[in-house]
Scaffold this motif. Structure first.
Motif, mmCIF file in Angstrom:
data_model
loop_
_atom_site.group_PDB
_atom_site.id
_atom_site.type_symbol
_atom_site.label_atom_id
_atom_site.label_comp_id
_atom_site.label_asym_id
_atom_site.label_seq_id
_atom_site.Cartn_x
_atom_site.Cartn_y
_atom_site.Cartn_z
ATOM 1 N N SER A 44 0.921 -1.275 -0.126
ATOM 2 C CA SER A 44 -0.024 -0.023 -0.138
ATOM 3 C C SER A 44 0.745 1.370 -0.117
ATOM 4 O O SER A 44 0.507 2.336 -0.619
ATOM 5 C CB SER A 44 -0.944 0.072 1.263
ATOM 6 N N LYS A 45 1.714 1.332 0.918
ATOM 7 C CA LYS A 45 2.870 2.413 0.759
ATOM 8 C C LYS A 45 3.669 2.636 -0.396
ATOM 9 O O LYS A 45 4.337 3.715 -0.517
ATOM 10 C CB LYS A 45 3.748 2.464 2.259
ATOM 11 N N GLY A 46 3.957 1.403 -0.951
ATOM 12 C CA GLY A 46 5.141 1.623 -1.875
ATOM 13 C C GLY A 46 6.224 1.639 -1.402
ATOM 14 O O GLY A 46 7.327 2.426 -1.893
ATOM 15 N N PRO A 147 4.218 1.902 10.038
ATOM 16 C CA PRO A 147 4.859 3.046 9.492
ATOM 17 C C PRO A 147 4.001 4.202 9.427
ATOM 18 O O PRO A 147 2.865 4.165 9.721
ATOM 19 C CB PRO A 147 5.212 2.721 8.046
ATOM 20 N N SER A 148 4.511 5.539 9.254
ATOM 21 C CA SER A 148 3.691 6.747 9.134
ATOM 22 C C SER A 148 2.867 6.219 7.823
ATOM 23 O O SER A 148 3.080 5.858 6.745
ATOM 24 C CB SER A 148 4.571 7.977 8.584
ATOM 25 N N ALA A 149 1.682 6.854 7.784
ATOM 26 C CA ALA A 149 0.629 6.490 6.927
ATOM 27 C C ALA A 149 0.562 7.416 5.642
ATOM 28 O O ALA A 149 -0.310 7.983 5.375
ATOM 29 C CB ALA A 149 -0.900 6.583 7.377
ATOM 30 N N ASN A 150 1.680 7.372 4.999
ATOM 31 C CA ASN A 150 1.913 8.095 3.786
ATOM 32 C C ASN A 150 2.267 7.328 2.522
ATOM 33 O O ASN A 150 3.036 6.191 3.079
ATOM 34 C CB ASN A 150 2.879 9.482 3.904
ATOM 35 N N ARG A 151 2.405 7.478 1.376
ATOM 36 C CA ARG A 151 3.299 6.938 0.527
ATOM 37 C C ARG A 151 4.684 7.031 0.636
ATOM 38 O O ARG A 151 4.982 8.115 1.149
ATOM 39 C CB ARG A 151 2.713 7.209 -0.938
ATOM 40 N N ILE A 155 4.953 13.141 2.498
ATOM 41 C CA ILE A 155 5.113 13.857 3.525
ATOM 42 C C ILE A 155 3.932 13.053 4.658
ATOM 43 O O ILE A 155 2.946 12.822 4.314
ATOM 44 C CB ILE A 155 3.930 15.392 3.407
ATOM 45 N N SER A 156 4.386 12.882 5.968
ATOM 46 C CA SER A 156 3.680 12.303 6.872
ATOM 47 C C SER A 156 2.303 12.795 7.145
ATOM 48 O O SER A 156 2.142 14.288 7.199
ATOM 49 C CB SER A 156 4.422 12.070 8.354
ATOM 50 N N PRO A 157 1.503 12.123 7.286
ATOM 51 C CA PRO A 157 -0.078 12.661 7.620
ATOM 52 C C PRO A 157 -0.087 13.041 9.196
ATOM 53 O O PRO A 157 0.120 12.383 10.079
ATOM 54 C CB PRO A 157 -1.006 11.513 7.385
ATOM 55 N N ALA A 241 16.548 12.152 0.933
ATOM 56 C CA ALA A 241 15.249 12.545 0.339
ATOM 57 C C ALA A 241 14.114 11.944 0.920
ATOM 58 O O ALA A 241 14.196 10.716 0.861
ATOM 59 C CB ALA A 241 15.331 12.340 -1.113
ATOM 60 N N HIS A 242 13.276 12.689 1.697
ATOM 61 C CA HIS A 242 12.210 11.969 2.598
ATOM 62 C C HIS A 242 11.197 13.217 2.701
ATOM 63 O O HIS A 242 11.595 14.401 2.871
ATOM 64 C CB HIS A 242 12.748 11.239 3.646
ATOM 65 N N TYR A 243 9.899 12.757 3.170
ATOM 66 C CA TYR A 243 9.208 13.906 3.782
ATOM 67 C C TYR A 243 8.914 14.875 2.549
ATOM 68 O O TYR A 243 8.806 15.972 3.082
ATOM 69 C CB TYR A 243 9.500 14.192 4.892
HETATM 70 MG MG MG Z 1 7.738 7.612 7.534
#
Ligand code: MG
Ligand code: TXA
Length: 350
Positions: A44-46, A147-151, A155-157, A241-243
């Motif tokens: 789901s997150k990829g 994990p944080s619920a973002n792809r 950006i984290s939700p 590279a993240h968020y």
């Molecule tokens: Mg995360």
């Protein structure tokens, strides 16, 4: 038990995914002991499969809140279900900071799924503070990998709405716990190399290095960025590279603003957003032209942490050519946000 919690427990028991509010960011939760549920998180997150997940656990029941010994006994029993070697340091940090925004990396117990640990011998454990997360964990009666619920990379939700934006189908049942209070992800401290490296902070967060040093009564808590980690744990939040927003995010130093802005002003009709602290530049009536959106930053770091991700999402949705974001002040209270903004900037614009 509220109906919504019961429904979420049913989904989790059936191997499904739940959007779980925590005090840091929303998590994408699944039964930590169910391989196919864990695999759903990754698909789901990829998210690349080698990246380990944090296991969330319910709070220890201690009748006298401040009784250190009772707390140590209760936490040892709980942590032993996930870790084969629970150090005194882990018990001290659990007593000091749980439930709360701290994740500890510990040597994993035998049964912990390699899908959860990314094939490593360690496991990340956190006891979140949000009352809905606690209700869910108690009612579920087991650990929830989340994990944080973002792809992946995005950006984290920090609201239920953000989670629904990330996962618009009905594959994720989202529990609405309101906006997250802390707003950025938990501090991660590695306790698996105490003898050689001390406690190592792998990801900065609301629980600072100084707070951990004080709780442990030792001065060898180090910053993961400065330690040669060799075969050490992988942290996807530590990728450069993240968020990241899709819009190019440029961090600028206020002292360079004049030359930077004059270049931008003279170049073309780009549509830009300007995010800055409410001081000098604005007062001098000097700045960027063609500013389609201006945002004034709060002067207090906790307030900015709380608002940051929602702000970046809103700016991203405006489809600007560029977001100019003033660098944060010096000072340790800004470190965790500086870390996220730096990575957001590197990963932006793609
Ligand atoms: Mg995360
Ligand atoms: O605040 C938080 O920690 C949120 C909420 C939902 O609890 N969760 C979160 O999860 O930020 P995630 O997966 O987005 O980030 C967890 C980080 C990842 O970078 C992962 O690599 C690292 O924790 N991690 C998990 N287990 C680990 C382990 N055994 N060793 C090293 N790093 C680990």
């Amino acid at each position: 038990m509220p109906d919504s919690i019961q429904r979420a427990v049913d989904v989790l028991k059936a191997g499904g995914l739940v959007g779980m509010p925590t005090e840091t960011v929303y998590g994408l939760a699944a039964d930590a002991n169910n391989v196919s549920a864990i695999n759903k998180i990754f698909s789901s997150k990829g998210r690349p499969s080698g990246h380990p997940l944090i296991v969330h656990i319910a709070q220890a029941e201690v009748s006298v809140a401040n009784d250190r010994q009772a707390s140590a006994i209760a936490w040892r029993e709980i942590l032993s279900q996930w870790s084969r070697d629970v150090s005194p340091e882990a018990l001290i940090l659990a007593h000091a900071f749980w439930p709360g925004p701290l994740t500890m990396i510990l040597p994993k117990a035998k049964h912990v799924l390699s899908e959860v640990t990314g094939g490593q011998e360690t496991v990340g454990i956190r006891c979140p503070q949000h009352p809905i997360a606690q209700q869910l964990l108690k009612a579920f009666g087991g650990g929830l990998a989340a994990p944080s619920a973002n792809r992946f990379g995005r950006i984290s939700p920090t609201t239920a709405e953000h989670v629904r934006e990330e996962f618009p189908g009905d594959e994720v049942l989202v529990l609405d716990g309101g906006p997250c209070d802390v707003g950025i992800e938990s501090t991660i401290v590695d306790l698996t190399r105490l003898d050689s490296h001390g406690a190592v902070v792998l990801r900065p967060g609301a629980i600072t290095q100084a707070m951990i040093e004080q709780a442990l009564g030792r001065s060898d808590v180090t910053d993961g960025a400065s330690v040669n980690i060799g075969s050490a744990p992988r942290v996807s939040g530590s990728l450069s590279a993240h968020y990241a927003p899709k819009t190019k995010l440029v961090l600028y130093d206020a002292k360079d603003a004049e030359s930077l802005f004059s270049k931008v002003n003279n170049s073309d009709n780009k549509k830009v957003a300007w995010v800055h602290f409410p001081k000098d530049l604005a007062d001098k009536n000097f700045g960027l032209k063609n500013v389609a959106k201006e945002v004034l930053l709060p002067l207090e770091s906790k307030a900015l942490a709380r608002e940051l991700y929602a702000m970046l999402r809103q700016l991203d949705a405006l489809n600007m050519d560029c977001i100019f974001f003033e660098q944060l002040p010096d000072g340790v209270e800004w470190d965790a946000i500086r870390d996220r903004l730096g990575r957001a900037s590197v990963g932006s614009g793609v």
